[in-house]
Write a protein that holds these residues in place. Sequence first.
Motif, PDB file in Angstrom:
ATOM      1  N   SER A  83      13.961  35.739 -15.567  1.00  0.00           N
ATOM      2  CA  SER A  83      14.770  34.548 -15.282  1.00  0.00           C
ATOM      3  C   SER A  83      14.168  33.314 -15.941  1.00  0.00           C
ATOM      4  CB  SER A  83      14.879  34.337 -13.767  1.00  0.00           C
ATOM      5  OG  SER A  83      15.546  35.404 -13.140  1.00  0.00           O
ATOM      6  N   LEU A  84      12.839  33.197 -15.872  1.00  0.00           N
ATOM      7  CA  LEU A  84      12.158  32.067 -16.499  1.00  0.00           C
ATOM      8  C   LEU A  84      12.330  32.104 -18.012  1.00  0.00           C
ATOM      9  CD1 LEU A  84      10.284  29.600 -16.220  1.00  0.00           C
ATOM     10  CD2 LEU A  84       8.341  31.178 -16.342  1.00  0.00           C
ATOM     11  N   ALA A  85      12.218  33.296 -18.598  1.00  0.00           N
ATOM     12  CA  ALA A  85      12.406  33.433 -20.045  1.00  0.00           C
ATOM     13  C   ALA A  85      13.818  33.021 -20.451  1.00  0.00           C
ATOM     14  CB  ALA A  85      12.118  34.869 -20.471  1.00  0.00           C
ATOM     15  N   SER A  86      14.811  33.387 -19.650  1.00  0.00           N
ATOM     16  CA  SER A  86      16.194  32.994 -19.940  1.00  0.00           C
ATOM     17  C   SER A  86      16.355  31.482 -19.857  1.00  0.00           C
ATOM     18  CB  SER A  86      17.155  33.678 -18.967  1.00  0.00           C
ATOM     19  OG  SER A  86      17.202  35.069 -19.186  1.00  0.00           O
ATOM     20  N   ALA A  87      15.745  30.875 -18.841  1.00  0.00           N
ATOM     21  CA  ALA A  87      15.866  29.429 -18.663  1.00  0.00           C
ATOM     22  C   ALA A  87      15.192  28.658 -19.789  1.00  0.00           C
ATOM     23  CB  ALA A  87      15.275  29.018 -17.319  1.00  0.00           C
ATOM     24  N   LEU A  88      14.072  29.170 -20.307  1.00  0.00           N
ATOM     25  CA  LEU A  88      13.303  28.455 -21.329  1.00  0.00           C
ATOM     26  C   LEU A  88      13.674  28.850 -22.751  1.00  0.00           C
ATOM     27  CD1 LEU A  88       9.730  28.513 -19.734  1.00  0.00           C
ATOM     28  CD2 LEU A  88      11.234  26.533 -19.989  1.00  0.00           C
ATOM     29  N   GLY A 117      18.370  30.017 -30.364  1.00  0.00           N
ATOM     30  CA  GLY A 117      19.465  29.275 -29.768  1.00  0.00           C
ATOM     31  C   GLY A 117      20.771  29.622 -30.462  1.00  0.00           C
ATOM     32  N   THR A 118      21.662  28.677 -30.596  1.00  0.00           N
ATOM     33  CA  THR A 118      22.941  28.894 -31.265  1.00  0.00           C
ATOM     34  C   THR A 118      23.056  27.933 -32.441  1.00  0.00           C
ATOM     35  OG1 THR A 118      24.103  27.277 -29.877  1.00  0.00           O
ATOM     36  CG2 THR A 118      23.991  29.551 -29.069  1.00  0.00           C
ATOM     37  N   SER A 173      25.246  25.748 -33.072  1.00  0.00           N
ATOM     38  CA  SER A 173      25.610  24.407 -32.611  1.00  0.00           C
ATOM     39  C   SER A 173      24.548  23.779 -31.722  1.00  0.00           C
ATOM     40  CB  SER A 173      26.943  24.462 -31.856  1.00  0.00           C
ATOM     41  OG  SER A 173      26.827  25.313 -30.714  1.00  0.00           O
ATOM     42  N   SER A 174      23.682  24.615 -31.171  1.00  0.00           N
ATOM     43  CA  SER A 174      22.639  24.107 -30.283  1.00  0.00           C
ATOM     44  C   SER A 174      21.346  24.881 -30.517  1.00  0.00           C
ATOM     45  CB  SER A 174      23.078  24.234 -28.813  1.00  0.00           C
ATOM     46  OG  SER A 174      22.077  23.743 -27.950  1.00  0.00           O
ATOM     47  N   PRO A 175      20.660  24.626 -31.628  1.00  0.00           N
ATOM     48  CA  PRO A 175      19.413  25.344 -31.906  1.00  0.00           C
ATOM     49  C   PRO A 175      18.332  24.976 -30.902  1.00  0.00           C
ATOM     50  CG  PRO A 175      19.713  23.539 -33.453  1.00  0.00           C
ATOM     51  CD  PRO A 175      20.981  23.635 -32.667  1.00  0.00           C
ATOM     52  N   HIS A 176      17.454  25.932 -30.637  1.00  0.00           N
ATOM     53  CA  HIS A 176      16.368  25.692 -29.695  1.00  0.00           C
ATOM     54  C   HIS A 176      15.408  24.661 -30.286  1.00  0.00           C
ATOM     55  CE1 HIS A 176      13.053  26.297 -26.949  1.00  0.00           C
ATOM     56  NE2 HIS A 176      13.772  27.164 -26.241  1.00  0.00           N
ATOM     57  N   PRO A 177      15.076  23.602 -29.553  1.00  0.00           N
ATOM     58  CA  PRO A 177      14.196  22.550 -30.093  1.00  0.00           C
ATOM     59  C   PRO A 177      12.837  23.062 -30.535  1.00  0.00           C
ATOM     60  CG  PRO A 177      15.284  21.780 -28.093  1.00  0.00           C
ATOM     61  CD  PRO A 177      15.594  23.243 -28.213  1.00  0.00           C
ATOM     62  N   CYS A 178      12.352  24.160 -29.920  1.00  0.00           N
ATOM     63  CA  CYS A 178      11.029  24.676 -30.263  1.00  0.00           C
ATOM     64  C   CYS A 178      11.086  25.717 -31.379  1.00  0.00           C
ATOM     65  CB  CYS A 178      10.371  25.302 -29.032  1.00  0.00           C
ATOM     66  SG  CYS A 178       9.990  24.131 -27.721  1.00  0.00           S
TER      67      CYS A 178
END
Length: 515
Positions: free
Chosen positions: A291-296, A360-361, A363-368
Amino acid sequence: MRHSFALCLALLMSGEVRCDKQVKGAVVVHRHGGRLPLYKTDVGEEGPSDLTMLGEVQLYQLGAFLRRRYVDDFKILDTDYYARELRVRSSDYDRTLRSADALLNGLYPQELSTRNISLLNGTQLQYVHTHVPIHTVPSSQDPLLRGWTLCPTHVEALRKFYGSQEFQDKEFFTGDLRRRVTERQGLPQDVADLSNWYNVYDDVVYTHTYADDHHPARVGRFDRLNATDLKQVWRLANWLELHKYDRDRVGAFGGGLLAEDLTQILIGNTQGDVSVPRVQIYSAHYGTMLSLASALGLEVSEVPPYGSAFLFEIVEITNDDAVVSGRRWEVNTTYVRRNYDPSSGFGTQEEVLPLPFTPGTPSSPHPCYTDESGASVSASVCPLADWQRAVDLSAPVKTEDDWCKACRSPDVEEADVSAVCMMRATGESSVEARSALLNWDGDGEAPGVQQSDDTSVDFGMDDGWVFVLGLASGLVVTALVCVSMWLLCYRKTARRWGYCILGGTDAQELTVGQP
């Protein structure tokens, strides 16, 4: 470069060079150790299960690893326990509480925790072991570590998943494997359903890890699987659980609170906040970790084996370029994996791996996931500012109120609402307030009790009720005074009682006619 931390870490541990990166604080989220098989329903409800001796050994080994990392190498923990440096939080299950205790035995082993105590009268005492407090709250009030089990929205999402075409296709193509393995394990065929497959996998892990004397009742009632079947069982269990805990189904309500909690701890260590521990340990479950991995937005490709851990470390960059650019802090993510190879009988050795971020996606790439130039990387190091943006975007559930809203829907019955949300709706203390009160050591004001300058205690009563009670008390007092005056006048004036009522005030007049 984000990739430099692993090399820097290796050089630092070798003693060959002084690194320009220093770990200042850490959060550890680990799964409990090996346990006896338990039965889970298709929506995650489960019964109790005991930790095995191997499970204790696994967590002791994890504790020893953390000692080498945080006591010997990074030196953010002292050789002995101090409350200002370390805090441990566990879910309210025997297997996680005992796992936390075993880990602490490895982190502060008895042979290295001997203390000599000298008293004023000359007495010399020796204390051999360090006991570290382990904090917990009831499971029904623990959205931090067990949020998905308390959330009706998750149950609804699982029901939809089980009815999806993807699930039905997987169910069709794995039917032969599931029936064959269930029969060889000597289990009833009703547990061969794909939605309950983790129960079969759980049984396989147990019977293929321990010798026959650990489960004498099963001897002769099952046949051990070959390496090919073992790997297929493992892969199918991973497919099922990773889908159950992906972002579409567990969302931010499964790990959002924990993501926010650990982020605040990391930030506190950048600010020298003494109320924040240098190392925070959470003893929990694989559902907590997934769950934490999904959230982060972390890249996890398996159910973390027993005794595995995620490490989140706040790292200070001390070179001049970092100070000038303002990028002084970064978060390093590490996966300490218990090396369970299904083809070799589930070993007990750990390996230290990077824990990378998902892209990420579009349209919304993961900032990290991208570096300073915008190029895609799959690193496990993230500048703190980008980490905070990632948490804000990926895990909008930051408070219990947020969690209650995310876990409510028009189809949820009132009786199914978590006890946490019921307490908040009725104005009772939150989980944090109750926990703070239980942990109060008697110094200062009790948490949650507000006191005014005149030391009168505010019991939290609504202002309207205070007004009503005050008015009622005033009326009662007025009535008593009037009745008392009437009786006094009637007795002393006998036939002249009317004079008293009409307002006579002369003392001599009031005694006229008395014997």
